[in-house]
Design a protein around this motif. Structure first.
Motif, short mmCIF file in Angstrom:
data_model
loop_
_atom_site.label_atom_id
_atom_site.label_comp_id
_atom_site.label_asym_id
_atom_site.label_seq_id
_atom_site.Cartn_x
_atom_site.Cartn_y
_atom_site.Cartn_z
N GLY A 1 0.80 -1.21 0.00
CA GLY A 1 0.00 0.00 0.00
C GLY A 1 0.84 1.26 0.00
N VAL A 2 0.16 2.38 0.23
CA VAL A 2 0.78 3.69 0.05
C VAL A 2 1.85 4.00 1.10
CG1 VAL A 2 -0.88 4.99 1.43
CG2 VAL A 2 0.22 6.10 -0.52
N HIS A 3 1.78 3.36 2.27
CA HIS A 3 2.74 3.66 3.33
C HIS A 3 4.07 2.95 3.06
CE1 HIS A 3 -0.33 5.63 5.67
NE2 HIS A 3 -1.11 4.58 5.51
N ALA A 4 5.13 3.73 2.93
CA ALA A 4 6.45 3.17 2.63
C ALA A 4 6.95 2.33 3.80
CB ALA A 4 7.43 4.30 2.34
N PRO A 5 7.41 1.10 3.55
CA PRO A 5 8.01 0.31 4.63
C PRO A 5 9.18 1.05 5.26
CG PRO A 5 7.60 -1.06 2.70
CD PRO A 5 7.36 0.36 2.28
N ARG A 6 9.21 1.08 6.58
CA ARG A 6 10.29 1.74 7.31
C ARG A 6 11.29 0.67 7.71
NH1 ARG A 6 8.69 3.89 12.12
NH2 ARG A 6 10.18 5.60 12.06
N LEU A 7 12.46 0.70 7.07
CA LEU A 7 13.43 -0.38 7.21
C LEU A 7 14.82 0.15 7.52
CD1 LEU A 7 12.39 -2.26 3.94
CD2 LEU A 7 11.70 -2.90 6.26
N ALA B 1 19.67 -3.14 6.75
CA ALA B 1 19.68 -4.61 6.72
C ALA B 1 18.32 -5.19 6.36
CB ALA B 1 20.13 -5.15 8.07
N GLY B 2 17.32 -4.31 6.16
CA GLY B 2 15.99 -4.79 5.80
C GLY B 2 15.11 -5.13 6.98
N GLU B 3 15.54 -4.76 8.19
CA GLU B 3 14.74 -5.02 9.39
C GLU B 3 13.76 -3.86 9.61
OE1 GLU B 3 14.80 -7.77 11.16
OE2 GLU B 3 16.37 -8.61 9.87
N PRO B 4 12.55 -4.16 10.12
CA PRO B 4 11.58 -3.08 10.36
C PRO B 4 12.08 -2.09 11.40
CG PRO B 4 10.51 -5.24 10.42
CD PRO B 4 12.00 -5.49 10.41
N VAL B 5 11.83 -0.81 11.16
CA VAL B 5 12.13 0.24 12.13
C VAL B 5 10.91 0.37 13.03
CG1 VAL B 5 12.57 2.70 12.45
CG2 VAL B 5 13.67 1.47 10.57
N THR B 6 11.11 0.19 14.33
CA THR B 6 9.97 0.21 15.26
C THR B 6 9.75 1.58 15.89
OG1 THR B 6 11.41 -0.55 17.07
CG2 THR B 6 10.24 -2.23 15.79
N GLN B 7 10.73 2.48 15.81
CA GLN B 7 10.56 3.80 16.40
C GLN B 7 9.39 4.53 15.75
OE1 GLN B 7 13.95 6.36 15.98
NE2 GLN B 7 13.16 7.93 17.36
N GLY B 8 8.46 5.00 16.56
CA GLY B 8 7.30 5.71 16.04
C GLY B 8 6.15 4.81 15.64
N ALA B 9 6.35 3.49 15.70
CA ALA B 9 5.30 2.56 15.28
C ALA B 9 4.08 2.64 16.19
CB ALA B 9 5.85 1.13 15.25
N GLY B 10 4.32 2.83 17.49
CA GLY B 10 3.21 2.89 18.44
C GLY B 10 2.31 4.08 18.18
N ARG B 11 2.89 5.23 17.91
CA ARG B 11 2.09 6.43 17.67
C ARG B 11 1.35 6.34 16.34
NH1 ARG B 11 6.06 11.10 20.29
NH2 ARG B 11 5.56 10.54 22.46
N LEU B 12 1.98 5.74 15.35
CA LEU B 12 1.28 5.54 14.09
C LEU B 12 0.08 4.62 14.28
CD1 LEU B 12 1.02 5.91 11.05
CD2 LEU B 12 2.68 4.06 10.74
N ALA B 13 0.27 3.55 15.06
CA ALA B 13 -0.83 2.62 15.33
C ALA B 13 -1.95 3.33 16.10
CB ALA B 13 -0.32 1.42 16.12
N MET B 14 -1.60 4.15 17.09
CA MET B 14 -2.62 4.88 17.85
C MET B 14 -3.37 5.86 16.96
SD MET B 14 -1.08 5.60 21.68
CE MET B 14 0.58 6.12 21.22
N TRP B 15 -2.65 6.54 16.07
CA TRP B 15 -3.27 7.49 15.15
C TRP B 15 -4.30 6.78 14.26
CZ3 TRP B 15 -4.35 12.33 14.30
CH2 TRP B 15 -4.58 12.81 13.00
N ARG B 16 -3.95 5.62 13.77
CA ARG B 16 -4.86 4.88 12.90
C ARG B 16 -6.09 4.41 13.68
NH1 ARG B 16 -0.33 1.16 9.69
NH2 ARG B 16 0.45 2.83 8.34
N VAL B 17 -5.86 3.93 14.90
CA VAL B 17 -6.96 3.40 15.71
C VAL B 17 -7.91 4.50 16.16
CG1 VAL B 17 -7.50 2.37 17.95
CG2 VAL B 17 -5.76 1.33 16.50
N MET B 18 -7.38 5.61 16.64
CA MET B 18 -8.25 6.66 17.19
C MET B 18 -9.16 7.26 16.13
SD MET B 18 -5.74 9.97 17.83
CE MET B 18 -4.65 9.08 18.93
N ARG B 19 -8.73 7.22 14.86
CA ARG B 19 -9.56 7.77 13.79
C ARG B 19 -10.75 6.86 13.48
NH1 ARG B 19 -6.27 9.14 8.73
NH2 ARG B 19 -5.24 7.16 9.17
#
Length: 210
Positions: free
Chosen positions: A93-99, A102-120
């Motif tokens: 989808g439109v959201h660029a993978p944050r990596l 080494a190709g590992e997911p970047v977790t910094q900021g993931a919690g706030r992004l998840a909260m933003w999506r949920v609260m809407r």
């Protein structure tokens, strides 16, 4: 190269990663050069820099390869100057993978992004409910993180207090629909400013309440 009929960009102020990912999604197959050309062609009107250097593109594309989003079609090139050719195999989808590189997911900021999506999506919620619904097996959102994020978004006008808290009854909040500015989560900066990447500007700072 052939293009998919897809939306290239998320709303708001795009990072180089967002612009590269949009260009990758726009092609069935691509090279570093074709991504660079697409980035320029579809640069946002407000972009201060229209072109992204090829080293930056190469680093991100290679991280996408390591993470399994993209595959290299000609790992053994027939000619010395034959460009590396890639194909998108996992479009999320439109959201660029944050990596990482080494190709590992970047977790910094993931919690706030998840909260933003949920609260809407929620009509009403407490801080504990927001933290619980935004948590996944891979990333747990602490109630304290939800408390801080909600506090700042209330100040910035994104969230309204529906029911004030009292002993044994937590405060209840609702998302303000008119403040649904886009898919990117507002950020709390070190100086406690609230920055909305969808709008590309600071939307609240402590001095505003002084």
């Amino acid at each position: 190269m052939a293009r998919k009929p897809i939306h290239l960009q998320a709303a708001g102020k795009l990072t180089p990663r967002d612009r590269i990912w949009a260009a990758v999604r726009a092609h069935l197959r691509f090279t570093f050069a074709s991504v660079a050309d697409c980035v320029v062609e579809h640069a946002p009107a407000e972009a201060q820099v229209r072109r992204i250097d090829e080293d930056t593109i190469k680093t991100y594309v290679e991280s996408l390869v390591r993470a399994g989003f993209v595959r290299r079609l000609n790992p053994t090139r027939k000619a010395r100057y034959e460009p590396a050719l890639f194909e998108l195999v996992r479009d999320v989808g439109v959201h660029a993978p944050r990596l990482t590189k080494a190709g590992e997911p970047v977790t910094q900021g993931a919690g706030r992004l998840a909260m933003w999506r949920v609260m809407r999506k929620l009509r009403r919620f407490t801080r504990a409910e927001l933290a619980a619904k935004a948590s996944t097996e891979a990333h747990q959102v602490a109630v304290e993180d939800a408390r801080s994020y909600v506090h700042h978004l209330v100040k910035a006008g994104y969230i309204a207090v529906v029911t004030p808290g009292r002993p044994n009854h937590p405060e209840v909040y609702s998302f303000v629909p008119s403040r649904n500015t886009g898919p990117l989560a507002p950020q709390i900066q070190r100086v406690r400013h609230v920055y909305d990447p969808n709008l590309g500007k600071v939307v609240w700072h402590p001095e505003a309440d002084a």
